[in-house]
Each structure stands twice: as C-alpha cells, then as structure tokens.
Design a protein around this motif. Structure first.
Motif, mmCIF file in Angstrom:
data_model
loop_
_atom_site.group_PDB
_atom_site.id
_atom_site.type_symbol
_atom_site.label_atom_id
_atom_site.label_comp_id
_atom_site.label_asym_id
_atom_site.label_seq_id
_atom_site.Cartn_x
_atom_site.Cartn_y
_atom_site.Cartn_z
ATOM 1 N N MET A 1 0.857 -1.166 0.000
ATOM 2 C CA MET A 1 0.000 0.000 0.000
ATOM 3 C C MET A 1 0.905 1.232 0.000
ATOM 4 O O MET A 1 1.874 1.296 0.739
ATOM 5 C CB MET A 1 -0.887 -0.013 1.244
ATOM 6 N N LYS A 2 0.530 2.198 -0.823
ATOM 7 C CA LYS A 2 1.315 3.416 -0.938
ATOM 8 C C LYS A 2 0.420 4.624 -0.666
ATOM 9 O O LYS A 2 -0.704 4.686 -1.158
ATOM 10 C CB LYS A 2 1.910 3.514 -2.342
ATOM 11 N N LEU A 3 0.929 5.559 0.112
ATOM 12 C CA LEU A 3 0.202 6.791 0.377
ATOM 13 C C LEU A 3 0.785 7.903 -0.493
ATOM 14 O O LEU A 3 2.004 7.975 -0.684
ATOM 15 C CB LEU A 3 0.324 7.185 1.852
ATOM 16 N N ILE A 4 -0.108 8.740 -1.028
ATOM 17 C CA ILE A 4 0.333 9.845 -1.866
ATOM 18 C C ILE A 4 -0.214 11.156 -1.311
ATOM 19 O O ILE A 4 -1.309 11.197 -0.764
ATOM 20 C CB ILE A 4 -0.079 9.649 -3.343
ATOM 21 N N ARG A 5 0.554 12.210 -1.469
ATOM 22 C CA ARG A 5 0.171 13.514 -0.956
ATOM 23 C C ARG A 5 -0.673 14.252 -2.004
ATOM 24 O O ARG A 5 -0.788 13.842 -3.167
ATOM 25 C CB ARG A 5 1.420 14.317 -0.609
ATOM 26 N N LYS A 8 0.304 14.962 -5.772
ATOM 27 C CA LYS A 8 0.258 13.774 -6.622
ATOM 28 C C LYS A 8 -1.186 13.408 -6.957
ATOM 29 O O LYS A 8 -1.497 13.011 -8.081
ATOM 30 C CB LYS A 8 0.964 12.609 -5.926
ATOM 31 N N TYR A 12 -2.616 13.070 -10.652
ATOM 32 C CA TYR A 12 -3.302 11.868 -11.145
ATOM 33 C C TYR A 12 -4.677 12.189 -11.715
ATOM 34 O O TYR A 12 -5.072 11.647 -12.738
ATOM 35 C CB TYR A 12 -3.489 10.854 -10.019
ATOM 36 N N ALA A 41 -2.643 12.188 3.570
ATOM 37 C CA ALA A 41 -2.309 11.556 2.297
ATOM 38 C C ALA A 41 -3.455 10.628 1.919
ATOM 39 O O ALA A 41 -4.319 10.323 2.738
ATOM 40 C CB ALA A 41 -1.005 10.768 2.421
ATOM 41 N N VAL A 43 -4.674 6.927 -0.037
ATOM 42 C CA VAL A 43 -4.236 5.597 -0.454
ATOM 43 C C VAL A 43 -4.249 5.597 -1.984
ATOM 44 O O VAL A 43 -5.294 5.835 -2.607
ATOM 45 C CB VAL A 43 -5.158 4.500 0.119
ATOM 46 N N GLU A 44 -3.094 5.363 -2.572
ATOM 47 C CA GLU A 44 -2.959 5.457 -4.021
ATOM 48 C C GLU A 44 -3.946 4.555 -4.752
ATOM 49 O O GLU A 44 -4.568 4.970 -5.731
ATOM 50 C CB GLU A 44 -1.522 5.106 -4.435
ATOM 51 N N SER A 45 -4.131 3.338 -4.273
ATOM 52 C CA SER A 45 -5.039 2.405 -4.955
ATOM 53 C C SER A 45 -6.480 2.900 -4.929
ATOM 54 O O SER A 45 -7.242 2.656 -5.880
ATOM 55 C CB SER A 45 -4.935 1.011 -4.337
ATOM 56 N N GLN A 48 -6.718 5.537 -7.644
ATOM 57 C CA GLN A 48 -6.711 4.877 -8.947
ATOM 58 C C GLN A 48 -8.047 4.198 -9.223
ATOM 59 O O GLN A 48 -8.543 4.239 -10.355
ATOM 60 C CB GLN A 48 -5.560 3.869 -9.016
#
Length: 65
Positions: A1-5, A8, A12, A41, A43-45, A48
């Motif tokens: 799992m990746k967190l994005i600020r 970003k 996206y 932040a 959760v990138e998923s 998406q």
C-alpha cells in the motif's frame, strides 16, 4: 500500500485542490488518511480505483448512445 500527498492526487486526477475537497465533502472521492496534525495523504489504490470508475462510467454512457 502506498500513500500519496495532495500534489500527486491533483496530478493523477487533473482536479484542483478545492474540487477534490468538494468531492470528499459530497462523499464521492476517497477520504485522506491523517498522518499528523497538519499532514494527510491518500491511499494510491483508492484514487486509482476512483479514476477507473470514472472511465467505466464514461464507457457505459457511450455504449448506450
């Protein structure tokens, strides 16, 4: 799992900061995760998945036309 600020997330989605927070308030955009008193932040998923859902909605509309 990746967190994005936020920058970003904006990159996206192509959305402005105010629009992202408006959609969060409406319950139509993923909520951020608090990282501290002044940091959050996403959760990138989840971001998406939100984008993919918009694409699916677009494709469904074009099929009914």
């Amino acid at each position: 799992m990746k967190l994005i600020r936020l920058p970003k997330v904006m990159d996206y989605t192509g959305l402005a900061r105010s629009t992202i927070y408006k959609y969060i308030a409406e319950g139509t955009f993923p909520r951020p995760v608090s990282l501290g008193s002044r940091a959050s932040a996403w959760v990138e998923s989840e971001v998406q998945e939100w984008i993919l859902t918009r694409i699916e909605e677009r494709d469904a509309q074009s099929e009914t036309v």
